[in-house]
Design a protein around this motif. Structure first.
Motif, PDB file in Angstrom:
ATOM      1  N   THR A  74       0.787  -1.240   0.000  1.00 46.53           N
ATOM      2  CA  THR A  74       0.000   0.000   0.000  1.00 46.53           C
ATOM      3  C   THR A  74       0.812   1.279   0.000  1.00 46.53           C
ATOM      4  O   THR A  74       0.242   2.353  -0.134  1.00 46.53           O
ATOM      5  CB  THR A  74      -0.922   0.043   1.237  1.00 46.53           C
ATOM      6  OG1 THR A  74      -0.121  -0.022   2.432  1.00 46.53           O
ATOM      7  CG2 THR A  74      -1.917  -1.116   1.213  1.00 46.53           C
ATOM      8  N   SER A  75       2.152   1.219   0.123  1.00 44.87           N
ATOM      9  CA  SER A  75       2.893   2.459   0.306  1.00 44.87           C
ATOM     10  C   SER A  75       4.365   2.313  -0.056  1.00 44.87           C
ATOM     11  O   SER A  75       4.890   1.201  -0.177  1.00 44.87           O
ATOM     12  CB  SER A  75       2.772   2.934   1.763  1.00 44.87           C
ATOM     13  OG  SER A  75       3.300   1.948   2.638  1.00 44.87           O
ATOM     14  N   ARG A  77       8.176   3.077   1.323  1.00 48.87           N
ATOM     15  CA  ARG A  77       8.900   3.242   2.581  1.00 48.87           C
ATOM     16  C   ARG A  77      10.318   3.693   2.234  1.00 48.87           C
ATOM     17  O   ARG A  77      11.061   2.961   1.576  1.00 48.87           O
ATOM     18  CB  ARG A  77       8.929   1.942   3.382  1.00 48.87           C
ATOM     19  CG  ARG A  77       7.535   1.483   3.817  1.00 48.87           C
ATOM     20  CD  ARG A  77       7.586   0.158   4.552  1.00 48.87           C
ATOM     21  NE  ARG A  77       6.242  -0.254   4.924  1.00 48.87           N
ATOM     22  CZ  ARG A  77       5.651   0.049   6.089  1.00 48.87           C
ATOM     23  NH1 ARG A  77       6.325   0.769   6.989  1.00 48.87           N
ATOM     24  NH2 ARG A  77       4.426  -0.355   6.348  1.00 48.87           N
ATOM     25  N   VAL A  89       6.890   7.169   5.145  1.00 51.79           N
ATOM     26  CA  VAL A  89       5.912   6.260   4.560  1.00 51.79           C
ATOM     27  C   VAL A  89       4.938   7.092   3.737  1.00 51.79           C
ATOM     28  O   VAL A  89       4.272   7.980   4.271  1.00 51.79           O
ATOM     29  CB  VAL A  89       5.160   5.459   5.639  1.00 51.79           C
ATOM     30  CG1 VAL A  89       4.131   4.545   4.985  1.00 51.79           C
ATOM     31  CG2 VAL A  89       6.141   4.645   6.484  1.00 51.79           C
ATOM     32  N   ILE A  90       4.873   6.844   2.436  1.00 49.99           N
ATOM     33  CA  ILE A  90       3.991   7.568   1.517  1.00 49.99           C
ATOM     34  C   ILE A  90       2.970   6.585   0.969  1.00 49.99           C
ATOM     35  O   ILE A  90       3.303   5.723   0.142  1.00 49.99           O
ATOM     36  CB  ILE A  90       4.767   8.216   0.356  1.00 49.99           C
ATOM     37  CG1 ILE A  90       5.933   9.051   0.878  1.00 49.99           C
ATOM     38  CG2 ILE A  90       3.829   9.059  -0.507  1.00 49.99           C
ATOM     39  CD1 ILE A  90       5.520  10.262   1.676  1.00 49.99           C
ATOM     40  N   PRO A  91       1.715   6.644   1.403  1.00 50.82           N
ATOM     41  CA  PRO A  91       0.693   5.720   0.881  1.00 50.82           C
ATOM     42  C   PRO A  91       0.451   5.951  -0.610  1.00 50.82           C
ATOM     43  O   PRO A  91       0.492   7.076  -1.104  1.00 50.82           O
ATOM     44  CB  PRO A  91      -0.549   6.051   1.714  1.00 50.82           C
ATOM     45  CG  PRO A  91      -0.044   6.778   2.918  1.00 50.82           C
ATOM     46  CD  PRO A  91       1.184   7.509   2.472  1.00 50.82           C
ATOM     47  N   PHE A  92       0.196   4.873  -1.333  1.00 48.41           N
ATOM     48  CA  PHE A  92      -0.115   4.989  -2.752  1.00 48.41           C
ATOM     49  C   PHE A  92      -1.371   5.826  -2.975  1.00 48.41           C
ATOM     50  O   PHE A  92      -1.513   6.488  -4.008  1.00 48.41           O
ATOM     51  CB  PHE A  92      -0.328   3.602  -3.366  1.00 48.41           C
ATOM     52  CG  PHE A  92       0.905   2.741  -3.367  1.00 48.41           C
ATOM     53  CD1 PHE A  92       2.161   3.314  -3.344  1.00 48.41           C
ATOM     54  CD2 PHE A  92       0.804   1.357  -3.403  1.00 48.41           C
ATOM     55  CE1 PHE A  92       3.309   2.533  -3.353  1.00 48.41           C
ATOM     56  CE2 PHE A  92       1.935   0.567  -3.419  1.00 48.41           C
ATOM     57  CZ  PHE A  92       3.184   1.146  -3.386  1.00 48.41           C
ATOM     58  N   SER A  93      -2.286   5.805  -2.022  1.00 53.18           N
ATOM     59  CA  SER A  93      -3.540   6.543  -2.168  1.00 53.18           C
ATOM     60  C   SER A  93      -3.319   8.047  -2.188  1.00 53.18           C
ATOM     61  O   SER A  93      -4.204   8.789  -2.621  1.00 53.18           O
ATOM     62  CB  SER A  93      -4.508   6.183  -1.035  1.00 53.18           C
ATOM     63  OG  SER A  93      -3.946   6.510   0.231  1.00 53.18           O
ATOM     64  N   LYS A  94      -2.164   8.518  -1.710  1.00 50.83           N
ATOM     65  CA  LYS A  94      -1.869   9.951  -1.708  1.00 50.83           C
ATOM     66  C   LYS A  94      -1.203  10.419  -2.999  1.00 50.83           C
ATOM     67  O   LYS A  94      -1.027  11.624  -3.196  1.00 50.83           O
ATOM     68  CB  LYS A  94      -0.961  10.293  -0.521  1.00 50.83           C
ATOM     69  CG  LYS A  94      -1.571   9.995   0.843  1.00 50.83           C
ATOM     70  CD  LYS A  94      -2.817  10.824   1.084  1.00 50.83           C
ATOM     71  CE  LYS A  94      -3.389  10.546   2.476  1.00 50.83           C
ATOM     72  NZ  LYS A  94      -4.653  11.307   2.710  1.00 50.83           N
ATOM     73  N   THR A 118       2.518  13.993  -4.631  1.00 52.13           N
ATOM     74  CA  THR A 118       1.363  14.014  -3.736  1.00 52.13           C
ATOM     75  C   THR A 118       0.818  15.430  -3.674  1.00 52.13           C
ATOM     76  O   THR A 118       1.383  16.362  -4.245  1.00 52.13           O
ATOM     77  CB  THR A 118       1.755  13.553  -2.325  1.00 52.13           C
ATOM     78  OG1 THR A 118       2.570  14.554  -1.704  1.00 52.13           O
ATOM     79  CG2 THR A 118       2.525  12.244  -2.367  1.00 52.13           C
TER      80      THR A 118
END
Length: 504
Positions: A74-75, A77, A89-94, A118
């Motif tokens: 999901t992200s 790292r 940590v950068i979530p893919f959703s952002k 983002t």
């Protein structure tokens, strides 16, 4: 979860290349042009340059050896440091946009650069890979964008695998639809529309100023100019030659910038690829588009052209506008058709309401009051204002009258070019005088609205609507002097977004 990886080792070579480009000016000046100088400042300057270059090289090596990245389901790292460690940590959703850039350096080594942007602020708002191989870039982009749906993948016997061809750092998917690719005629027309043929003038001035820093060119330039202007035929020949070079250079710049341009899309994303020497590939999920803006400068309005720009929450810097643009020289009808094809969820209405007559009156009154105030404040200083040949002391009054006329003409053009409409869950309005801007936005993408009424607006039944869209930087729009009743209806319309917004 995959193991943490180091960044591509060529990132060090790229950093050294950029360091060399920045230091070459000082190196040539201190070690070549001042090679025979024994001045103390030259000696210390050479020493300082070598020390800074040495520390920079050590910093490049240290940065590469202490940084790693890792992907889970999901992200991103991102790890950095040895003694003092940091983790992001950068979530893919952002992730809002995915931007690839393949410069000449990357093409030589058959690598590329990719940037996952983002909507956050700050230097850590994006995940950047300055050098990465094509296969790894494709893997990262696929993980972030999600699996692509291929409905006909199972319907064809024998096609158990679909291959993705990588061309200039851009994934070509069999399900993409190509919407626009300019022809040579389009590129030549764009070079004249953008006035890129005038690039020779600033280029010559820049070259002259840099050369003048090392050599005294004033006397030589005056001698050359006098020789060229000694007869009319030499002056005419020089003018024709410079004009031809300017046109050829302008066309070449346009071909380099927009050659290979391709606008395509699939069911989920929009893809923009452009450039011949330096290749740029931009992709954005359709659901991430915050709005659409159609812009026409005065020349484009005369030629029937327009620029369509996607408003997104990612990206930064001066190049963002160029990256998000769907080609700046589209015929108007073609531009609107492209919006409908690329973003089927967006609707453009041909029926828009013009501003009421009272809005023109209030804008002219405002310009008149500003002009009167400026004149009143400057009257005590008139005796100290020097005269101008031909006009004498009256030049200031002529200039102020011209300023007043220009302000009123501008207000009149703005008034008759402004229009607005609400249809369903869409808002669109057009503003501008000489330059026209049409904004189309969804109700759920607007993050803030405000309706204000000044003293004169309350007297004449008018109001102003302020709209804020998520972008980077945050995008503000103002629709001034609309009917107050429409402003109230707009506020009630916006309140209905609570039924449409989704929380992540």
């Amino acid at each position: 979860m995959s193991r943490a990886k180091r960044y591509h080792p060529l990132v060090m070579l790229l950093a050294i290349w950029n360091l060399g480009k920045n230091a070459i000016y000082f190196f040539v000046f201190l070690f070549v042009l001042k090679a025979g100088s024994d001045a103390a400042w030259v000696k210390y300057g050479r020493l300082a340059l070598l020390v800074v270059a040495g520390f920079s090289l050590l910093s490049i090596l240290w940065s590469w050896s202490t940084r790693r990245y890792q992907l889970d389901d999901t992200s991103f790292r991102l790890y950095q440091g040895v003694f003092v460690k940091s983790k992001r940590v950068i979530p893919f959703s952002k992730i809002q946009n995915i931007n690839r850039q393949t410069t000449l350096f990357h093409r030589i080594f058959k690598v590329t650069a990719i940037r996952f942007e983002t909507g956050m602020e700050g230097e850590d708002a994006a995940v950047v890979f300055r050098v990465i191989c094509y296969a790894e870039a494709d893997r990262l982009e696929e993980r972030v964008a999600g699996p692509v749906k291929r409905e006909d993948a199972l319907s064809t016997a024998g096609d158990d695998e679909e291959t993705a061809a990588v061309e200039h750092g851009n994934i070509r998917d069999s399900k993409r639809t190509i919407h626009f690719s300019p022809t040579r005629k389009d590129l030549i027309k764009a070079s004249f529309t953008s006035l890129s043929f005038l690039i020779l003038i600033p280029a010559l001035f820049s070259l002259y100023s840099k050369a003048d820093d090392f050599f005294d060119l004033d006397e030589q330039a005056q001698g050359v100019l006098a020789a060229l202007m000694s007869s009319w035929w030499t002056a005419a020949a020089v003018f024709v030659l410079l004009s031809a070079v300017s046109v050829v250079l302008g066309i070449a710049v346009t071909f380099v910038r927009y050659g290979g341009f391709e606008l395509s899309s699939d069911a989920e994303r929009i893809y923009i690829v452009k450039g011949m020497i330096e290749r740029t590939a931009f992709s954005i999920a359709k659901e991430r588009v915050q709005g659409v803006e159609v812009t026409q400068s005065l020349m484009k309005r005369l030629l029937g052209l327009a620029e369509v720009r996607l408003i997104t929450a990612g990206g930064e810097g001066e190049d963002k506008r160029d990256v998000n643009s769907l080609y700046p020289f589209l015929p108007v009808r073609h531009a609107y058709r492209l919006v409908s094809e690329l973003l089927p969820s967006y609707e453009i209405s041909s029926e828009m309401s013009p501003l009421p007559r009272a809005s023109l009156g209030i804008s002219l009154v405002g310009s008149g009051w500003i002009w009167i105030s400026l004149v009143a404040l400057s009257i005590p200083w008139l005796p100290f204002i020097p005269d101008v040949p031909v006009f004498g002391a009256a030049w200031w009054w002529i200039a102020s009258a011209g300023l007043l006329i220009w302000a009123m003409v501008r207000n009149i053009l703005n008034h008759f070019n402004t229009a607005y409409a609400i249809h369903g869950r869409f808002l669109q309005f057009r503003t501008g005088g000489l330059t026209s801007r049409l904004f189309i936005g969804k109700r759920e993408k607007i993050i803030e609205v405000k309706v204000t009424r000044g003293v004169l607006q309350r007297r004449w039944g008018l109001a102003s609507v302020h709209i804020v869209n998520r972008a980077r930087p945050v995008l503000h729009h103002k629709l001034p002097d609309i009917p107050a009743a429409w402003g109230q209806a707009f506020y009630a319309w916006y309140a209905g977004r609570m039924q449409e917004i989704r929380t992540e």
